[in-house]
Design a protein around this motif. Sequence first.
Motif, PDB file in Angstrom:
ATOM      1  N   TYR A   1     -16.682 -32.141  -5.039  1.00  0.00           N
ATOM      2  CA  TYR A   1     -17.941 -32.731  -5.482  1.00  0.00           C
ATOM      3  C   TYR A   1     -18.682 -31.761  -6.397  1.00  0.00           C
ATOM      4  O   TYR A   1     -18.871 -30.590  -6.063  1.00  0.00           O
ATOM      5  CB  TYR A   1     -18.826 -33.059  -4.276  1.00  0.00           C
ATOM      6  CG  TYR A   1     -18.295 -34.188  -3.433  1.00  0.00           C
ATOM      7  CD1 TYR A   1     -18.570 -35.511  -3.747  1.00  0.00           C
ATOM      8  CD2 TYR A   1     -17.509 -33.919  -2.316  1.00  0.00           C
ATOM      9  CE1 TYR A   1     -18.089 -36.555  -2.974  1.00  0.00           C
ATOM     10  CE2 TYR A   1     -17.025 -34.953  -1.533  1.00  0.00           C
ATOM     11  CZ  TYR A   1     -17.313 -36.266  -1.864  1.00  0.00           C
ATOM     12  OH  TYR A   1     -16.834 -37.293  -1.097  1.00  0.00           O
TER      13      TYR A   1
ATOM     14  N   MET B   1     -22.820 -34.887  -8.913  1.00  0.00           N
ATOM     15  CA  MET B   1     -22.424 -35.960  -8.002  1.00  0.00           C
ATOM     16  C   MET B   1     -23.305 -35.962  -6.754  1.00  0.00           C
ATOM     17  O   MET B   1     -23.759 -37.017  -6.293  1.00  0.00           O
ATOM     18  CB  MET B   1     -20.945 -35.802  -7.626  1.00  0.00           C
ATOM     19  CG  MET B   1     -19.988 -36.056  -8.782  1.00  0.00           C
ATOM     20  SD  MET B   1     -18.289 -35.486  -8.445  1.00  0.00           S
ATOM     21  CE  MET B   1     -17.809 -36.646  -7.169  1.00  0.00           C
ATOM     22  N   LEU B   2     -23.564 -34.791  -6.218  1.00  0.00           N
ATOM     23  CA  LEU B   2     -24.412 -34.705  -5.022  1.00  0.00           C
ATOM     24  C   LEU B   2     -25.843 -35.119  -5.341  1.00  0.00           C
ATOM     25  O   LEU B   2     -26.493 -35.803  -4.540  1.00  0.00           O
ATOM     26  CB  LEU B   2     -24.392 -33.283  -4.467  1.00  0.00           C
ATOM     27  CG  LEU B   2     -23.054 -32.780  -3.911  1.00  0.00           C
ATOM     28  CD1 LEU B   2     -23.204 -31.353  -3.396  1.00  0.00           C
ATOM     29  CD2 LEU B   2     -22.538 -33.683  -2.803  1.00  0.00           C
TER      30      LEU B   2
ATOM     31  N   GLN C   1     -26.115 -38.760  -5.385  1.00  0.00           N
ATOM     32  CA  GLN C   1     -26.107 -39.335  -4.038  1.00  0.00           C
ATOM     33  C   GLN C   1     -27.491 -39.263  -3.393  1.00  0.00           C
ATOM     34  O   GLN C   1     -27.877 -40.169  -2.645  1.00  0.00           O
ATOM     35  CB  GLN C   1     -25.072 -38.623  -3.168  1.00  0.00           C
ATOM     36  CG  GLN C   1     -23.637 -38.975  -3.529  1.00  0.00           C
ATOM     37  CD  GLN C   1     -22.631 -38.258  -2.656  1.00  0.00           C
ATOM     38  OE1 GLN C   1     -22.729 -37.054  -2.411  1.00  0.00           O
ATOM     39  NE2 GLN C   1     -21.634 -39.002  -2.170  1.00  0.00           N
TER      40      GLN C   1
ATOM     41  N   VAL D   1     -17.237 -28.532  -2.280  1.00  0.00           N
ATOM     42  CA  VAL D   1     -18.348 -28.673  -3.212  1.00  0.00           C
ATOM     43  C   VAL D   1     -18.292 -27.567  -4.260  1.00  0.00           C
ATOM     44  O   VAL D   1     -17.943 -26.422  -3.944  1.00  0.00           O
ATOM     45  CB  VAL D   1     -19.704 -28.605  -2.468  1.00  0.00           C
ATOM     46  CG1 VAL D   1     -20.870 -28.634  -3.442  1.00  0.00           C
ATOM     47  CG2 VAL D   1     -19.826 -29.743  -1.472  1.00  0.00           C
TER      48      VAL D   1
ATOM     49  N   GLY E   1     -21.734 -35.967  -0.355  1.00  0.00           N
ATOM     50  CA  GLY E   1     -20.367 -35.466  -0.295  1.00  0.00           C
ATOM     51  C   GLY E   1     -19.567 -36.392   0.594  1.00  0.00           C
ATOM     52  O   GLY E   1     -19.657 -37.613   0.502  1.00  0.00           O
TER      53      GLY E   1
END
Length: 261
Positions: A2, A6-7, A10, A34, A217
Amino acid sequence: MYTKDMLSNQLTDMGFKPSDTVLVHSSMKSIGEVEAGAEGVLDVLIDYFSEGLLIFPTHTWEQMGEKKLIFDPLHEPACVGILPNLFLKREGVSRSLHPTHSVAAIGENSVKYLKDDTHGTPCHRHGCFGKLYDYQAKLLFIGVGMDKNTFLHSVEEWMDIPDRLTDRPVRFKVKLPNGAQQHAATYRHLKGGISDKYVKMTDPFLYTGCMKTGQFGDAHCYVGDAVKMADLTLGFLENDIHVLDDFEPIPVSWYKKTENH
């Protein structure tokens, strides 16, 4: 793996705003691989909530006790995982002075939030956990459940639930930045898995909209509204002061409206 972007996306998907006040309970292992590891996770959280207030529990109840009575907030490690301990080392992060249930925070309101956290119980109404209600905070549980919900300890304290605290306080001292020591006596939580029973609040919280689910994640997450969670729990305790004493499910009739056909 990730990426940080991307995190961050989210967090947006879970409905967070950069100006939110957020307390994070976490399991780093649950998040998966990550970019930049645990430090990368902190980068994301600190950057995302740069306009708000980001808080981690930095509890020391595991090691502080009759055999260790001097709490040094600058150097005492937390007993609640890798992310809180790394967070403590970040520039701009400050820690409250509670000898067993401290928290650390970063943000414009962090000094005000962390102030006055040395009262005589673990999660008193006017300390950092009680203030989550006043700050209309959100609670983010990353890969952990309601058994890690320290805020519910606080709600029980407001109601003076019996058989939760020791009969007498432990008389700690807190080491201040200037080297002086400050007295900080506090009662302790009784041993015996009190918080384990809090898992029974999961379904009521979700059903009533006090809490929703999300993803960070690989981690399954819960996102709770502190005010709504507290109000619902207080209502349950008013119905039965012992309702969180065991694992029996919360009566469905307390929170689900039946539909007449």
